[in-house]
Write an enzyme that holds these catalytic residues in place. Structure first.
Site, PDB file in Angstrom:
ATOM      1  N   TYR A  15       0.356  50.326   3.707  1.00 24.89           N
ATOM      2  CA  TYR A  15       0.894  50.210   5.060  1.00 24.89           C
ATOM      3  C   TYR A  15       1.576  48.859   5.240  1.00 24.89           C
ATOM      4  O   TYR A  15       1.398  47.939   4.453  1.00 24.89           O
ATOM      5  CB  TYR A  15      -0.208  50.408   6.100  1.00 24.89           C
ATOM      6  CG  TYR A  15      -1.148  49.236   6.277  1.00 24.89           C
ATOM      7  CD1 TYR A  15      -1.024  48.387   7.384  1.00 24.89           C
ATOM      8  CD2 TYR A  15      -2.147  48.968   5.356  1.00 24.89           C
ATOM      9  CE1 TYR A  15      -1.889  47.309   7.552  1.00 24.89           C
ATOM     10  CE2 TYR A  15      -3.007  47.903   5.517  1.00 24.89           C
ATOM     11  CZ  TYR A  15      -2.875  47.072   6.615  1.00 24.89           C
ATOM     12  OH  TYR A  15      -3.717  45.995   6.782  1.00 24.89           O
ATOM     13  N   LYS A 129      -1.312  46.041  -0.305  1.00 26.73           N
ATOM     14  CA  LYS A 129      -1.641  46.272   1.109  1.00 26.73           C
ATOM     15  C   LYS A 129      -2.006  47.746   1.322  1.00 26.73           C
ATOM     16  O   LYS A 129      -1.232  48.543   1.852  1.00 26.73           O
ATOM     17  CB  LYS A 129      -0.483  45.854   2.016  1.00 26.73           C
ATOM     18  CG  LYS A 129      -0.884  45.680   3.481  1.00 26.73           C
ATOM     19  CD  LYS A 129       0.245  45.043   4.279  1.00 26.73           C
ATOM     20  CE  LYS A 129      -0.107  44.924   5.763  1.00 26.73           C
ATOM     21  NZ  LYS A 129      -1.178  43.958   6.010  1.00 26.73           N
ATOM     22  N   GLU A 161      -9.905  34.916   2.706  1.00 27.00           N
ATOM     23  CA  GLU A 161      -9.072  35.272   3.858  1.00 27.00           C
ATOM     24  C   GLU A 161      -9.948  35.518   5.080  1.00 27.00           C
ATOM     25  O   GLU A 161     -11.176  35.617   4.969  1.00 27.00           O
ATOM     26  CB  GLU A 161      -8.299  36.563   3.586  1.00 27.00           C
ATOM     27  CG  GLU A 161      -7.353  36.517   2.417  1.00 27.00           C
ATOM     28  CD  GLU A 161      -6.674  37.860   2.207  1.00 27.00           C
ATOM     29  OE1 GLU A 161      -5.482  37.954   2.526  1.00 27.00           O
ATOM     30  OE2 GLU A 161      -7.331  38.794   1.726  1.00 27.00           O
ATOM     31  N   LEU A 186      -4.087  38.860   0.143  1.00 27.45           N
ATOM     32  CA  LEU A 186      -2.838  39.524   0.471  1.00 27.45           C
ATOM     33  C   LEU A 186      -1.710  38.500   0.482  1.00 27.45           C
ATOM     34  O   LEU A 186      -1.880  37.392   0.974  1.00 27.45           O
ATOM     35  CB  LEU A 186      -2.944  40.186   1.847  1.00 27.45           C
ATOM     36  CG  LEU A 186      -1.681  40.940   2.295  1.00 27.45           C
ATOM     37  CD1 LEU A 186      -1.468  42.180   1.432  1.00 27.45           C
ATOM     38  CD2 LEU A 186      -1.779  41.319   3.768  1.00 27.45           C
TER      39      LEU A 186
END
Length: 267
Positions: A15, A129, A161, A186
């Site tokens: 996505y 992702k 993260e 990411l």
């Protein structure tokens, strides 16, 4: 969407979320490049030349009269009989929707985030992702239930993260420290833009891991994401970072990002 769609059954999907300000798309080309990379890493064959994603985004903006908010895009491997072996042929499924929300005048940017550390137990291809978001969702929900805003996940003693953002600190001598790109995080589009703009404005950027203890000695800290831009982090595990309130350097980086984004909008 079919019940046999592999996005539903296996999270076999990727996505992207593109921010919208002033009725236009922020960092659209960068999001599309990352989408293509994610698809390639999973071996999902999608003929981008046959589907004009830019035109679809523009039509969504027009149909929904979206001035500020986001466009969510999800692309799955498609439908097949349920099997752990991915099908040799499948037609990808594509779905997009819009959400209207305030991005520039964001409450979190005014008050700052309080975060707690939690172990990072995600799979080790966080650079793709995918829609495998259960663990970060559980951790953020746990944080909110504990009365704070978010988590900073850690692995091997270092911050990876936040639940849906990249994490950064600003040292007392003005350096910006952030974890380098790898399979561990990411490859954030907003992260990349903020680092570029920071370097152009004279900020020294160091891409290296940092520990929670180092974060607590920092002058300021912040998260970056497509939907929250640059958001100050003011507390970690119950201890204040810096003065325990949004700092001037983070505010300048947020303003810089918004100004540069406005100059590069895709209409």
């Amino acid at each position: 969407m079919s019940v046999f769609d592999r996005g539903f059954l296996f999270a076999d999907a990727v996505y992207e979320v593109t921010a919208v300000i002033e009725g236009a798309l922020v960092d659209f080309d960068a999001h599309q490049r990352r989408l293509e990379r994610s698809l390639g890493e999973l071996g999902i064959e999608f003929d981008g030349s046959a589907v004009d994603l830019r035109a679809i985004h523009r039509e969504l903006l027009a149909r929904n009269q979206l001035d500020e908010g986001l466009i969510y895009l999800q692309l799955t491997r498609g439908c097949a009989d349920r099997s752990f072996v991915r099908p040799e042929t499948a037609t990808p499924s594509l779905v997009l929707f819009t959400q209207s929300m305030s991005l520039i005048d964001h409450a979190d940017a005014r008050r700052g985030l309080r975060v707690v550390t939690r172990p990072d137990l995600r799979w080790h291809r966080r650079d793709i992702k995918t829609t495998q978001l259960l663990y970060p969702s559980l951790m953020k929900s746990e944080a909110v239930a504990a009365g704070v805003d978010d988590v900073w996940m850690t692995e091997g003693g270092y911050v990876t993260e936040a639940s849906s953002s990249n994490a950064h600190i600003l040292t007392t001598d003005g350096r910006l420290i952030t974890r380098p790109l790898s399979n561990d995080i990411l490859h954030g589009i907003t992260r990349a833009a903020v680092l570029e703009y920071a370097r152009e404005s004279g900020v020294t950027v160091e891409e290296r891991p940092f520990t929670p203890a180092e974060a607590l000695t920092a002058k300021e800290a912040f998260n970056t994401s497509a939907t929250a831009f640059v958001t100050p982090v003011i507390e970690l595990d119950g201890q204040a970072i810096g003065e325990g309130q949004p700092g001037e350097a983070t505010a300048r980086l947020r303003e810089l990002y918004i100004d540069q984004s406005r100059a590069r909008l895709t209409r």
